[in-house]
Design a protein around this motif. Structure first.
Motif: not given
Length: 381
Positions: A225-240
């Motif tokens: 989760f931690e590394q996947g979350d970082q990957l998604l945020r770096a790609a321009g996705y926002q967790q809402y």
């Protein structure tokens, strides 16, 4: 008195090609030809019954969104979905910018229908990919492979559908960190406006519950989760939301209405609905689960009025799934309760650093996100 929130509609189509071993949704493996025409007639009769029975709640409220879920709704033809949507619109008005989502599988037959769904008014496709690892897909009981999934996304992008979502799972049987991140890299490369990224959990009354697979341990799940979350945020996705990421402006409006304690009509096998009334009542109801009973015209399974105590827990159970601030005004408007009824539990939540507070809002903290069940238990007690 209650303020009536936005109104949505959930439509459940229960059939799928085969039942996945992790699935606890109300779905039924296709054995014979699916009775599309007959089932749609029942859906529309079900809706007419609800509109008549609950007219006090529904009057003068147009539909904010429609979500057609399952099962596998893309087993129904575009022509059938079009007739369904047109008939719904004749019974209840649509907002001009209504979001209409249809769940789909990336199988060859379903993918060929995307243009047809766009032509009849579907604005959003939610595609259940789950993984880009063929071995994992086979273990999950999926009927597509990774190449078919990527091909389906290509067809989807050229179909005319306004936007789309990809469903992806992590914490799969024997999944390594590298495998989980590889799935995310493959998904991100397809540039979906919205990504739902769920952790696999073993639910009761599923094949996996009877024969549990070996899943990653808690430390491995946290790393994923931690590394996947970082990957998604770096790609321009926002967790809402707890399991949802989107590019700015592409959050799922239908799901936002759920989590903001909005109202939703429900038609189809096993569908669940919620309706508010200006006199202060809140109704929750569900429909008959099995197609045999439903298609005998036995639509409603259960109804219950939500008590004041239940409203407190249900409001926060929904709102704290979202990462946005919670307006105190919404609590009062949509539950009909004063802020004083949550003063004590909210003080406890603040003391535990699960929540922060301003004059107008409550906001779940990073700590609160990690201990969401503990936070919600405060309001359950």
């Amino acid at each position: 008195m209650l303020t009536l929130p936005p109104l949505s509609l959930y439509v459940h189509i229960p059939w799928c090609v085969q039942k996945c071993p992790y699935c606890d949704f109300n779905s039924h493996a296709q054995k014979d030809d699916i009775p599309e025409t007959e089932y749609i007639e029942h859906l529309l009769t079900d809706l007419r019954h609800d509109l008549a029975q609950y007219s006090e709640s529904i009057a003068a409220r147009p539909l904010h969104s429609i979500f057609i879920g399952g099962g596998t709704p893309s087993l129904f033809s575009p022509d059938s979905i079009g007739k369904l949507l047109e008939a719904i619109k004749q019974q209840i008005p649509f907002l001009a910018d209504i979001e209409i989502t249809l769940e789909a599988n990336p199988g060859t037959v379903e993918a060929a229908r995307f243009e047809g769904y766009a032509a009849v008014g579907v604005t959003r496709i939610s595609m259940g990919i789950q993984s880009f690892n063929d071995d994992k897909l086979q273990r999950l009981g999926r009927i597509h492979n990774a190449a078919e999934a990527e091909h389906a996304v290509g067809l989807l992008k050229s179909s005319g559908v306004t936007t789309f979502n990809l469903d992806l799972m992590h914490g799969l049987p024997n999944q390594t960190l590298d495998e989980a991140l590889h799935d995310l890299h493959r998904a991100i490369a397809l540039s979906p406006p919205h990504l739902s990224w769920y952790q696999l959990t073993i639910e009761p009354n599923t094949q996996f519950a009877s024969r549990p697979p070996k899943l990653p341990d808690e430390d491995a799940l946290w790393d994923i989760f931690e590394q996947g979350d970082q990957l998604l945020r770096a790609a321009g996705y926002q967790q809402y939301e707890t399991s949802a990421y989107a590019k700015p402006g592409y959050q799922c409006r239908h799901n936002l209405n759920y989590w903001r304690f909005g109202d939703y009509l429900a038609i189809g096998c096993g569908a669940h609905g919620k309706l508010s009334f200006t006199d202060g009542r809140i109704l929750r109801y569900s429909k008959t689960r099995h197609p045999r009973g439903y298609m005998r015209g036995e639509y409603t399974y259960e109804t219950r009025w939500v008590t004041e105590d239940e409203r407190i827990f249900e409001f926060f159970m929904n709102r704290f799934r979202l990462l946005e601030a919670v307006p105190k005004a919404d609590f009062m408007a949509y539950t009909g309760l004063p802020l004083s009824v949550v003063a004590e539990p909210m003080a406890h939540a603040l003391a535990e650093n699960y929540v922060s507070e301003s004059a107008q809002h409550w906001q779940i903290t990073e700590h609160g996100k990690l201990f969401l069940n503990s936070l919600l238990a405060i309001f359950l007690d």
